[in-house]
Write a protein that holds these residues in place. Sequence first.
Motif, PDB file in Angstrom:
ATOM      1  N   GLY A 139       0.875  -1.291  -0.162  1.00 42.71           N
ATOM      2  CA  GLY A 139       0.036   0.133   0.102  1.00 42.71           C
ATOM      3  C   GLY A 139       0.731   1.101   0.098  1.00 42.71           C
ATOM      4  N   SER A 140       0.090   2.341  -0.606  1.00 39.32           N
ATOM      5  CA  SER A 140       1.155   3.642  -0.544  1.00 39.32           C
ATOM      6  C   SER A 140       0.107   4.579  -0.539  1.00 39.32           C
ATOM      7  N   PHE A 141       0.829   5.906  -0.159  1.00 38.92           N
ATOM      8  CA  PHE A 141       0.076   7.280  -0.198  1.00 38.92           C
ATOM      9  C   PHE A 141       1.220   8.154  -0.198  1.00 38.92           C
ATOM     10  N   GLN A 142       0.759   9.089  -1.386  1.00 44.44           N
ATOM     11  CA  GLN A 142       1.590  10.405  -1.536  1.00 44.44           C
ATOM     12  C   GLN A 142       0.732  11.544  -1.734  1.00 44.44           C
ATOM     13  N   ARG A 143       1.212  12.663  -1.104  1.00 47.60           N
ATOM     14  CA  ARG A 143       0.426  14.006  -1.239  1.00 47.60           C
ATOM     15  C   ARG A 143       1.455  15.046  -1.142  1.00 47.60           C
ATOM     16  N   ASP A 144       1.255  16.210  -1.840  1.00 54.72           N
ATOM     17  CA  ASP A 144       1.933  17.266  -2.132  1.00 54.72           C
ATOM     18  C   ASP A 144       1.150  18.564  -2.461  1.00 54.72           C
ATOM     19  N   ASP A 145       1.104  19.498  -1.359  1.00 61.01           N
ATOM     20  CA  ASP A 145       0.461  20.653  -1.792  1.00 61.01           C
ATOM     21  C   ASP A 145       1.450  22.018  -2.015  1.00 61.01           C
ATOM     22  N   GLY A 146       2.574  21.641  -2.495  1.00 59.82           N
ATOM     23  CA  GLY A 146       3.558  22.641  -2.657  1.00 59.82           C
ATOM     24  C   GLY A 146       4.284  23.291  -1.349  1.00 59.82           C
ATOM     25  N   ALA A 147       3.716  23.268  -0.429  1.00 56.50           N
ATOM     26  CA  ALA A 147       4.476  23.516   0.883  1.00 56.50           C
ATOM     27  C   ALA A 147       4.842  22.471   1.892  1.00 56.50           C
ATOM     28  N   SER A 148       3.980  21.526   1.546  1.00 54.98           N
ATOM     29  CA  SER A 148       4.244  20.105   2.538  1.00 54.98           C
ATOM     30  C   SER A 148       4.137  18.945   1.533  1.00 54.98           C
ATOM     31  N   ARG A 149       5.085  17.925   2.098  1.00 52.83           N
ATOM     32  CA  ARG A 149       5.053  16.741   1.161  1.00 52.83           C
ATOM     33  C   ARG A 149       5.107  15.654   2.103  1.00 52.83           C
ATOM     34  N   LEU A 150       4.404  14.568   1.510  1.00 53.93           N
ATOM     35  CA  LEU A 150       4.579  13.243   2.539  1.00 53.93           C
ATOM     36  C   LEU A 150       4.335  11.864   1.459  1.00 53.93           C
ATOM     37  N   ALA A 151       4.948  10.917   1.976  1.00 49.57           N
ATOM     38  CA  ALA A 151       5.000   9.775   1.249  1.00 49.57           C
ATOM     39  C   ALA A 151       5.053   8.489   2.361  1.00 49.57           C
ATOM     40  N   LEU A 152       4.568   7.589   2.065  1.00 52.46           N
ATOM     41  CA  LEU A 152       4.458   6.396   2.606  1.00 52.46           C
ATOM     42  C   LEU A 152       4.247   5.172   1.869  1.00 52.46           C
ATOM     43  N   ALA A 153       4.979   4.034   2.305  1.00 49.57           N
ATOM     44  CA  ALA A 153       4.740   2.955   1.671  1.00 49.57           C
ATOM     45  C   ALA A 153       4.748   1.461   2.628  1.00 49.57           C
ATOM     46  N   HIS A 154       3.793   0.620   2.454  1.00 48.66           N
ATOM     47  CA  HIS A 154       4.071  -0.603   3.631  1.00 48.66           C
ATOM     48  C   HIS A 154       3.776  -1.754   2.780  1.00 48.66           C
ATOM     49  N   ASN A 155       4.106  -2.815   3.285  1.00 54.16           N
ATOM     50  CA  ASN A 155       3.674  -4.358   2.870  1.00 54.16           C
ATOM     51  C   ASN A 155       3.595  -5.286   4.197  1.00 54.16           C
ATOM     52  N   SER A 156       2.896  -6.250   3.891  1.00 52.42           N
ATOM     53  CA  SER A 156       2.600  -7.232   5.040  1.00 52.42           C
ATOM     54  C   SER A 156       1.987  -6.804   6.324  1.00 52.42           C
ATOM     55  N   ILE A 157       1.382  -5.680   6.076  1.00 50.75           N
ATOM     56  CA  ILE A 157       0.536  -5.174   7.322  1.00 50.75           C
ATOM     57  C   ILE A 157      -0.974  -5.503   7.041  1.00 50.75           C
ATOM     58  N   PHE A 158      -1.611  -6.106   8.010  1.00 49.79           N
ATOM     59  CA  PHE A 158      -3.036  -6.521   7.538  1.00 49.79           C
ATOM     60  C   PHE A 158      -4.031  -5.893   8.297  1.00 49.79           C
ATOM     61  N   SER A 159      -5.067  -5.359   7.903  1.00 46.64           N
ATOM     62  CA  SER A 159      -5.891  -4.283   8.582  1.00 46.64           C
ATOM     63  C   SER A 159      -7.394  -4.533   7.942  1.00 46.64           C
ATOM     64  N   SER A 160      -8.321  -4.420   8.825  1.00 52.29           N
ATOM     65  CA  SER A 160      -9.831  -4.747   8.375  1.00 52.29           C
ATOM     66  C   SER A 160     -10.180  -3.467   7.523  1.00 52.29           C
ATOM     67  N   ARG A 161      -9.455  -2.466   7.165  1.00 51.87           N
ATOM     68  CA  ARG A 161      -9.630  -1.248   6.389  1.00 51.87           C
ATOM     69  C   ARG A 161      -8.683  -1.049   5.491  1.00 51.87           C
ATOM     70  N   PRO A 162      -8.865   0.001   4.550  1.00 47.97           N
ATOM     71  CA  PRO A 162      -7.849   0.386   3.557  1.00 47.97           C
ATOM     72  C   PRO A 162      -6.816   1.096   4.340  1.00 47.97           C
ATOM     73  N   LEU A 163      -5.580   0.492   4.614  1.00 43.78           N
ATOM     74  CA  LEU A 163      -4.745   1.165   5.562  1.00 43.78           C
ATOM     75  C   LEU A 163      -3.780   2.241   5.003  1.00 43.78           C
ATOM     76  N   ALA A 164      -3.494   2.349   3.904  1.00 42.34           N
ATOM     77  CA  ALA A 164      -2.579   3.571   3.362  1.00 42.34           C
ATOM     78  C   ALA A 164      -3.482   4.623   3.542  1.00 42.34           C
ATOM     79  N   GLU A 165      -4.589   4.678   2.993  1.00 42.79           N
ATOM     80  CA  GLU A 165      -5.317   6.073   2.862  1.00 42.79           C
ATOM     81  C   GLU A 165      -5.596   6.447   4.481  1.00 42.79           C
ATOM     82  N   ALA A 166      -5.798   5.533   5.149  1.00 40.02           N
ATOM     83  CA  ALA A 166      -6.205   5.964   6.959  1.00 40.02           C
ATOM     84  C   ALA A 166      -4.941   6.356   7.125  1.00 40.02           C
ATOM     85  N   LEU A 167      -3.602   5.833   7.049  1.00 42.71           N
ATOM     86  CA  LEU A 167      -2.336   6.451   7.579  1.00 42.71           C
ATOM     87  C   LEU A 167      -1.977   7.822   7.192  1.00 42.71           C
ATOM     88  N   GLY A 168      -2.305   7.911   5.713  1.00 36.83           N
ATOM     89  CA  GLY A 168      -1.935   9.091   5.015  1.00 36.83           C
ATOM     90  C   GLY A 168      -2.864  10.282   5.658  1.00 36.83           C
TER      91      GLY A 168
END
Length: 308
Positions: free
Chosen positions: A169-198
Motif C-alpha cells: 500500500g502507498s500514499f503520497q500527497r504534495d500541496d507545494g508547501a508540504s509533502r508526504l509519502a509512505l509505503a508499506h507491505n505485510s500489514i493486515f487491516s480490516s480497512r484500507p490502511l494506506a489511506e487511513a495512515l496518510g
Amino acid sequence: MTIGVAASGACAGAAVRAAVLGAELFGRGAIGGFAVFAVLDEAGRLDYRVTQRGGIGALALPDAWMTAKVAAVISSGPDRPEPLTQFLVGAAGVGLVTGHRMPNSLGGDGVALNQAVLERIASGEPPPSAVDQVLAASPELDAGLIAIGADGQLGWGDSARVLRRDDRGSFQRDDGASRLALAHNSIFSSRPLAEALGELAWAALHGREGRLRALRLNAAVPVRPAPRDAVHIDSQGRVELIESANPELSRAQRRGTAIYLGSQVLCQGRPIGWVETELVAELAEGIATPLPGSVPSTFLTSVADVVS
C-alpha cells in the motif's frame, strides 16, 4: 521492512510518527518491533533515534523533533541486523532515504540502493530522478525507496518485484508547501490502511486534528454499566469515564478490552465520533488502568463531520 514514511513541512516529525502509530494500532503483522526515526534540524544536521523492540512508542523522541521540517522513519518486526541506521540512511544538509522491503539491498555495483540514492541527491540530482534511476537499474531487487531532500523535495518508488506484490500500500500527497509519502507491505487491516495512515499523517503535518484522532487513556478511570458503549473525554482529549453495555466489564478482574470498537465518543457530554481501534487495560473493582507505554494506552477515533 514493513513501513517507511518521509515528510517535509511544518510538523514533519509529528507526521511520520503519526503514520507509524496508526499502523501499529490499525494493523497486524511485522510491526511494533524495530524502528529508526531520523530528522534534519533547522541547521540541516542529522540526528537519529533507534530501537530494536517496541516500535514507535519505544523511541524517546525530543519534543522539538515533532516540528522538524524534514523527517523520516522505517519500522518492522524486532531484532534486525545492526546498525539499524543502514535501513534509513541520511546525510547532514543532503537528505534522508527510507523505504520498505529491503531498501539497503546491494545493487550490481555493490552499493546499497538507499545509499546510492543519497549519493545522487548529494551530487545535485533531484530525489524523484535519483529514486527512479536507482530502481530502474535493479528491477528484481526486493526494495521500495522514499527519499526526502534537505530542501523538502520528495521522491518515491518500488522495484518491479515489489510492484507485483498484492499486500503493498502507498500514499503520497504534495500541496507545494508540504509533502508526504509512505509505503508499506505485510500489514493486515480490516480497512484500507494506506489511506487511513496518510490521512492521519497529513493532518499531523499541518499541526491540526483530522477526521482520525489519537486519544490516550492517561490515568485510571471508572468503568460503569450503561445502555450503550461510550467513552467520555474532557476538552483536552483525556478519558474521564468508560461506559459499557457489557454487564461483566464493570466487575471484571483481569487484563482485557476496556474500550470496544464502535463505542461512541463524547466530549463534555456531546457526541463527537466513534472508536476505531480497541484499547486493552487492567480491569479491577470497576476501574480501568492503562497499560505501560504510549502505544498500548492509545486508541484511534473517527470524528463525525457533523456533530449532533
